[in-house]
Design a protein around this motif. Structure first.
Motif, PDB file in Angstrom:
ATOM      1  N   ARG A  52       0.823  -1.210   0.000  1.00 40.26           N
ATOM      2  CA  ARG A  52       0.000   0.000   0.000  1.00 40.26           C
ATOM      3  C   ARG A  52       0.861   1.266   0.000  1.00 40.26           C
ATOM      4  O   ARG A  52       0.421   2.312  -0.461  1.00 40.26           O
ATOM      5  N   ASN A  55       2.096   1.531  -3.796  1.00 40.51           N
ATOM      6  CA  ASN A  55       1.150   2.051  -4.790  1.00 40.51           C
ATOM      7  C   ASN A  55       0.494   3.355  -4.348  1.00 40.51           C
ATOM      8  O   ASN A  55      -0.561   3.750  -4.869  1.00 40.51           O
ATOM      9  N   CYS A  56       1.134   4.034  -3.395  1.00 35.81           N
ATOM     10  CA  CYS A  56       0.705   5.377  -2.978  1.00 35.81           C
ATOM     11  C   CYS A  56      -0.689   5.411  -2.376  1.00 35.81           C
ATOM     12  O   CYS A  56      -1.403   6.393  -2.516  1.00 35.81           O
ATOM     13  N   THR A  57      -1.094   4.317  -1.740  1.00 38.69           N
ATOM     14  CA  THR A  57      -2.350   4.376  -0.991  1.00 38.69           C
ATOM     15  C   THR A  57      -2.058   4.908   0.407  1.00 38.69           C
ATOM     16  O   THR A  57      -2.776   5.747   0.924  1.00 38.69           O
ATOM     17  N   ILE A  87       1.248   2.850 -11.696  1.00 42.26           N
ATOM     18  CA  ILE A  87       1.433   1.650 -10.875  1.00 42.26           C
ATOM     19  C   ILE A  87       0.140   0.838 -10.873  1.00 42.26           C
ATOM     20  O   ILE A  87      -0.914   1.337 -10.485  1.00 42.26           O
ATOM     21  N   SER A  89      -2.102  -2.491  -9.616  1.00 40.71           N
ATOM     22  CA  SER A  89      -2.141  -3.379  -8.451  1.00 40.71           C
ATOM     23  C   SER A  89      -3.127  -4.522  -8.647  1.00 40.71           C
ATOM     24  O   SER A  89      -4.199  -4.346  -9.194  1.00 40.71           O
ATOM     25  N   TYR A  91      -4.852  -7.593  -6.177  1.00 42.88           N
ATOM     26  CA  TYR A  91      -5.004  -7.830  -4.747  1.00 42.88           C
ATOM     27  C   TYR A  91      -5.420  -9.261  -4.455  1.00 42.88           C
ATOM     28  O   TYR A  91      -5.918  -9.966  -5.325  1.00 42.88           O
ATOM     29  N   GLN A  93      -7.970 -10.270  -2.666  1.00 44.00           N
ATOM     30  CA  GLN A  93      -9.411 -10.504  -2.821  1.00 44.00           C
ATOM     31  C   GLN A  93      -9.972  -9.826  -4.074  1.00 44.00           C
ATOM     32  O   GLN A  93     -11.095  -9.346  -4.064  1.00 44.00           O
ATOM     33  N   ASN A  95     -10.645  -7.285  -5.233  1.00 50.31           N
ATOM     34  CA  ASN A  95     -11.057  -5.891  -5.053  1.00 50.31           C
ATOM     35  C   ASN A  95     -11.749  -5.316  -6.270  1.00 50.31           C
ATOM     36  O   ASN A  95     -11.518  -4.171  -6.648  1.00 50.31           O
ATOM     37  N   LEU A  96     -12.597  -6.119  -6.890  1.00 48.89           N
ATOM     38  CA  LEU A  96     -13.429  -5.617  -7.979  1.00 48.89           C
ATOM     39  C   LEU A  96     -14.738  -5.114  -7.385  1.00 48.89           C
ATOM     40  O   LEU A  96     -15.083  -5.461  -6.268  1.00 48.89           O
ATOM     41  N   VAL A  97     -15.457  -4.309  -8.154  1.00 51.54           N
ATOM     42  CA  VAL A  97     -16.760  -3.846  -7.688  1.00 51.54           C
ATOM     43  C   VAL A  97     -17.790  -4.906  -8.088  1.00 51.54           C
ATOM     44  O   VAL A  97     -18.051  -5.114  -9.263  1.00 51.54           O
ATOM     45  N   GLY A 109      -9.470   0.497 -15.259  1.00 52.46           N
ATOM     46  CA  GLY A 109      -8.030   0.706 -15.384  1.00 52.46           C
ATOM     47  C   GLY A 109      -7.680   2.007 -16.101  1.00 52.46           C
ATOM     48  O   GLY A 109      -6.576   2.514 -15.967  1.00 52.46           O
ATOM     49  N   ARG A 164      -7.822  -5.625 -15.758  1.00 52.59           N
ATOM     50  CA  ARG A 164      -7.878  -4.204 -15.394  1.00 52.59           C
ATOM     51  C   ARG A 164      -6.479  -3.599 -15.417  1.00 52.59           C
ATOM     52  O   ARG A 164      -6.282  -2.479 -15.905  1.00 52.59           O
TER      53      ARG A 164
ATOM     54  N   ILE B 117      -8.531   4.638   4.692  1.00 57.04           N
ATOM     55  CA  ILE B 117      -7.377   4.336   3.851  1.00 57.04           C
ATOM     56  C   ILE B 117      -7.342   5.189   2.589  1.00 57.04           C
ATOM     57  O   ILE B 117      -6.278   5.431   2.024  1.00 57.04           O
ATOM     58  N   ALA B 121      -2.637   8.808   2.008  1.00 60.82           N
ATOM     59  CA  ALA B 121      -1.529   9.384   1.239  1.00 60.82           C
ATOM     60  C   ALA B 121      -1.721  10.883   1.039  1.00 60.82           C
ATOM     61  O   ALA B 121      -0.760  11.646   1.034  1.00 60.82           O
ATOM     62  N   ARG B 196     -12.442  -2.083   0.016  1.00 63.47           N
ATOM     63  CA  ARG B 196     -11.343  -2.644  -0.778  1.00 63.47           C
ATOM     64  C   ARG B 196     -11.456  -2.339  -2.274  1.00 63.47           C
ATOM     65  O   ARG B 196     -10.466  -1.942  -2.897  1.00 63.47           O
ATOM     66  N   PRO B 197     -12.640  -2.502  -2.873  1.00 58.61           N
ATOM     67  CA  PRO B 197     -12.748  -2.108  -4.279  1.00 58.61           C
ATOM     68  C   PRO B 197     -12.458  -0.625  -4.485  1.00 58.61           C
ATOM     69  O   PRO B 197     -11.887  -0.243  -5.515  1.00 58.61           O
ATOM     70  N   GLU B 199     -10.363   1.218  -2.730  1.00 57.81           N
ATOM     71  CA  GLU B 199      -8.916   1.347  -2.647  1.00 57.81           C
ATOM     72  C   GLU B 199      -8.290   1.003  -3.993  1.00 57.81           C
ATOM     73  O   GLU B 199      -7.416   1.715  -4.497  1.00 57.81           O
ATOM     74  N   ALA B 200      -8.770  -0.092  -4.607  1.00 57.23           N
ATOM     75  CA  ALA B 200      -8.215  -0.522  -5.893  1.00 57.23           C
ATOM     76  C   ALA B 200      -8.485   0.509  -6.974  1.00 57.23           C
ATOM     77  O   ALA B 200      -7.621   0.788  -7.811  1.00 57.23           O
ATOM     78  N   ALA B 203      -6.227   3.434  -6.558  1.00 59.91           N
ATOM     79  CA  ALA B 203      -4.838   3.101  -6.877  1.00 59.91           C
ATOM     80  C   ALA B 203      -4.568   3.131  -8.382  1.00 59.91           C
ATOM     81  O   ALA B 203      -3.419   3.140  -8.803  1.00 59.91           O
ATOM     82  N   THR B 204      -5.614   3.138  -9.219  1.00 55.43           N
ATOM     83  CA  THR B 204      -5.379   3.257 -10.660  1.00 55.43           C
ATOM     84  C   THR B 204      -5.171   4.707 -11.070  1.00 55.43           C
ATOM     85  O   THR B 204      -4.932   4.993 -12.239  1.00 55.43           O
ATOM     86  N   TYR B 214     -17.837   4.804  -9.656  1.00 52.39           N
ATOM     87  CA  TYR B 214     -17.517   3.423 -10.066  1.00 52.39           C
ATOM     88  C   TYR B 214     -17.569   2.441  -8.903  1.00 52.39           C
ATOM     89  O   TYR B 214     -17.835   1.262  -9.105  1.00 52.39           O
ATOM     90  N   GLN B 219     -22.141  -0.095  -5.238  1.00 51.51           N
ATOM     91  CA  GLN B 219     -22.265  -0.948  -4.053  1.00 51.51           C
ATOM     92  C   GLN B 219     -23.386  -0.486  -3.138  1.00 51.51           C
ATOM     93  O   GLN B 219     -24.027  -1.292  -2.470  1.00 51.51           O
TER      94      GLN B 219
END
Lengths: 274, 291
Positions: A52, A55-57, A87, A89, A91, A93, A95-97, A109, A164, B117, B121, B196-197, B199-200, B203-204, B214, B219
Motif C-alpha cells: 500500500r 502504490n501510494c495508498t 502503478i 495493483s 489484490y 481478494q 477488489n473488484l466492484v 483501469g 484491469r 485508507i 496518502a 477494498r474495491p 482502494e483498488a 490506486a489506478t 464506479y 455498491q
C-alpha cells in the motif's frame, strides 16, 4: 545514469497505525526498473502495508520513499494521481466492484487517464469495448465481458483484476498475494501470466506470495520480510532452508501480537512478589 | 508437603478496572427501568380516562360518527384534488430532499472526506489539508442535524409565514426536514460500503468523483434506493399532516371535517390516505425487486 533506472528506493521507511502498532519498522530497499521480485514472509509481517505504500495508498510515517526518483512526500492532488496511474495493483481478494459488469471493472483501469465526464458516460455506454475485449482475451475470459462481476468464480475474478491492470498499462505491477484464494494449479498459471505480461512489456513486477515454492521457482530475486523488517534479499539459489525456517519461526506468537490489538492481548506487568 | 506448582499471582490493576466495567450494563438497565416508570407519571398517562363517563361518551360519539363513512360521489370528487395534491407534495418534497441530502451526505461521509485508507496518502503530514477537510465534514454534518432536528411541522409553519398558504410551503418543509434525514442515512450507507474495491479504484489514479461513481454508488445503490423510497412513503403521510397548518393537501380537509364534527368524512379521508400509502409501498417494493 543509474538513478533514472531506479523504480523504487526506500530509506528506513516506517509505518505506524495509531501510536502502538508498528507495521513497518525501517525498510531499506531498492528495486530497479524491469526487475521481478517476490516478497515472502509470515502473515502480519507487513507485506500488505508495504504494497500500500508502494502504490501510494498509504504514506510512510517516517523515512523516505522515492518512486522513479520522485519523493512521495511531495505528491498531492493531480501529481499524486499521475504517479498512481503508472502503478498497477492486483489484490488478494480481487477488489473488484461486485455489482458492476465485467467490462466496467476492466475499463476502470483507464480512470486515471479519462476526464471525469467521460468515465461517467462510459458507465452508460462503455467507452472502449475493443480495449476491454483485447485485455480479457489475453486472460482467456473474453466471453464474460458483459456478465455481472459477482457471478464469476474466484479464479475468473482474479483474471478480471489482471485485465484491469492490462488496460491500465502501468510501468509497475504490484500483486499482493494474488493466488492465495485459488487452487494450486490455477495459482502457478496466474503467476506465470503476471510474469509473461511484465516480461513482454518490460514492466517492473513485485509479487508477494504465500507459497515459498512458487516464489523460488519463478523469481530471480526474493525478499524476506518479518515483523516489519527485511530479513534477507537474495537470489533463490542463495537461500538456505534455515533462512526460511527462521523467517516463519515463532509465527504464532507474532501473529497474535500483531493481529489482535485489544486490551487483553497486551502483556500485563505483574508487581514483583518480594 | 509438596510445593504448590503454580504461584498465585495477585490480580493486576487492569483486571480490577475491567470488573468495574462489568457492572455498567446493570447500572444502565437499572437507570432505564427507573426512567421508564418515572415517565409514566410525568407523561400523565391515564388509561382510566377512557372509562370515565365523559371519556366514554365522546369516544362513542367519535366512533359512531365515523360510520358509515361518507361515500357520496359529491364528497369523493371533492377530495380527489386534495388527494392528488398530497401525492404531488410528497413527490416534490422527496425530490428536493434528495437534492439537499445527496451532496451533504457525500460531504458528511467520513471515509470519503477525511478518514480511512482512501485519504492516508493525501492527508498524512498535511495538517492544513486535513483541517480543511475536517471542517467541510463537520459543516455538512451540522447542517444535516440542523435540518432534521427541526420537525417538518415547524418547518411548514415557518414556510407558511414566508411564502403563504398552499402546497408550496409543504413541499419546502418536507424537502428540508427529509433532506436532513436522507443525508444522514446516505452517509451511513456510503460509510458501510466495502472499501477494498474503492482502494483498488483509487490506486489506478482515479479521482474521488470517479471512485464514487464506479465503486461507491454501485455498491450502495440497493440500500440507497430503498431508503429513499421508504422516505417517500413517509412523505405521503407527512404531507397529509402538514395540511393541518395550512400547507394544502388532505390534511387541510381533515382539519375542516374535524372542526365541523363530520367524523364520517374524516374516516373516508383516512381510508384514502391508507390506500395511498399502501400503493406507494407496493410500488417501491416492485422497484426494489428490480435492483
Amino acid at each position: 545514469m543509474n538513478s533514472s533506472l531506479q523504480q523504487y528506493r526506500l530509506e528506513s521507511v516506517r509505518k505506524e497505525f495509531g501510536s502502538q502498532q508498528v507495521a513497518l519498522d525501517g525498510i531499506d530497499l531498492k528495486i530497479d526498473q524491469g526487475e521481478k521480485v517476490a516478497l515472502i514472509g509470515p502473515s502480519g509481517a507487513g507485506k500488505t502495508t508495504l504494497f500500500r505504500l508502494l502504490n501510494c495508498t498509504l504514506r510512510p510515517t517516517s523515512g523516505k520513499l522515492y518512486i522513479d526518483g520522485e519523493d512521495v512526500d511531495l505528491l498531492h492532488g493531480q501529481r499524486l494521481r499521475q504517479v498512481r496511474r503508472r502503478i498497477g495493483s492486483v489484490y488478494q481478494q480481487h477488489n473488484l466492484v461486485p455489482r458492476l459488469r465485467v467490462i466496467h471493472n476492466v475499463l476502470a483501469g483507464q480512470l486515471g487517464g479519462w476526464p471525469t465526464l467521460r468515465s461517467l458516460m462510459s458507465l452508460c455506454k462503455p467507452a472502449d469495448v475493443e480495449l476491454a475485449q483485447s485485455a480479457l482475451t489475453q486472460v482467456d475470459i473474453a466471453e464474460k465481458i458483459y456478465e455481472r462481476t459477482d457471478e464469476l468464480s474466484g479464479g475468473q475474478q482474479q483474471r478480471v483484476a489482471i485485465a484491469r491492470v492490462l488496460v491500465q498499462d502501468p510501468e509497475v505491477i504490484l500483486a499482493d498475494e494474488p493466488v492465495s484464494s485459488v487452487d494450486p494449479t490455477l495459482a502457478s498459471s496466474i503467476v506465470r501470466l503476471l510474469i509473461d505480461i511484465s516480461q513482454s512489456t518490460r514492466k517492473t513486477l513485485l509479487v508477494s506470495l504465500h507459497s515459498v515454492d512458487l516464489a523460488l521457482a519463478y523469481f530471480p530475486r526474493i525478499v524476506g520480510i518479518k515483523q516489519g523488517r527485511v530479513t534477507f534479499d537474495l537470489s533463490p539459489d542463495k537461500i538456505a532452508d534455515d533462512m526460511l525456517e527462521d523467517l516463519y519461526s515463532g509465527n504464532f506468537r507474532d501473529h497474535a501480537a500483531t493481529e489482535i490489538p485489544c486490551e487483553t492481548a497486551q502483556p500485563v506487568a505483574y508487581p514483583s512478589l518480594s | 508437603m509438596p510445593q504448590p506448582r503454580f504461584r498465585v499471582k495477585p490480580p493486576s490493576p487492569s483486571l480490577t478496572r475491567h470488573s468495574v466495567k462489568a457492572y455498567f450494563p446493570y447500572l444502565f438497565a437499572g437507570l432505564f427501568v427507573l426512567v421508564f416508570f418515572d415517565s409514566w407519571k410525568r407523561a400523565e398517562i391515564a388509561p382510566e380516562l377512557f372509562f370515565s363517563d365523559r371519556g366514554r361518551a365522546s369516544l362513542w360519539k367519535f366512533l359512531t360518527g365515523m360510520f358509515p363513512p361518507e361515500v357520496s360521489w359529491n364528497f369523493l370528487s371533492l377530495m380527489l384534488q386534495p388527494a392528488l395534491e398530497t401525492i404531488q407534495i410528497s413527490i416534490w418534497g422527496t425530490a428536493i430532499a434528495v437534492v439537499i441530502g445527496f451532496p451533504l451526505g457525500l460531504l458528511g461521509t467520513h471515509t470519503l472526506v477525511v478518514g480511512g485508507i482512501l485519504n492516508d496518502a493525501e492527508l498524512q503530514g498535511a495538517p492544513l489539508r486535513r483541517g480543511l477537510r475536517q471542517g467541510i465534514y463537520l459543516l455538512a454534518r451540522s447542517l444535516l442535524s440542523l435540518f432534521r432536528s427541526i420537525p417538518e411541522f415547524v418547518w411548514a409553519f415557518m414556510f407558511v409565514r414566508a411564502v403563504g398558504l398552499g402546497p408550496f410551503p409543504g413541499v419546502l418543509a418536507i424537502g428540508v426536514a427529509y433532506g436532513g434525514m436522507l443525508g444522514k442515512v446516505y452517509s451511513e450507507i456510503f460509510e458501510s460500503v466495502n472499501s477494498r474495491p474503492l482502494e483498488a479504484l483509487q490506486a489506478t489514479g482515479a479521482n474521488k468523483l470517479q471512485v464514487f461513481f464506479y465503486g461507491w454508488l454501485p455498491q450502495a445503490l440497493p440500500n440507497f434506493v430503498s431508503y429513499t423510497l421508504y422516505r417517500w412513503e413517509c412523505a405521503v403521510r407527512a404531507s397529509a399532516i402538514l395540511g393541518l397548518v395550512g400547507a394544502g393537501g388532505l390534511g387541510q380537509q381533515i382539519e375542516i371535517s374535524m372542526r365541523m364534527f363530520n367524523f364520517n368524512e374524516v374516516l373516508t379521508i383516512l381510508i384514502m390516505l391508507f390506500l395511498m400509502v399502501a400503493a406507494v409501498d407496493y410500488l417501491s417494493a416492485k422497484v426494489r425487486a428490480m435492483l
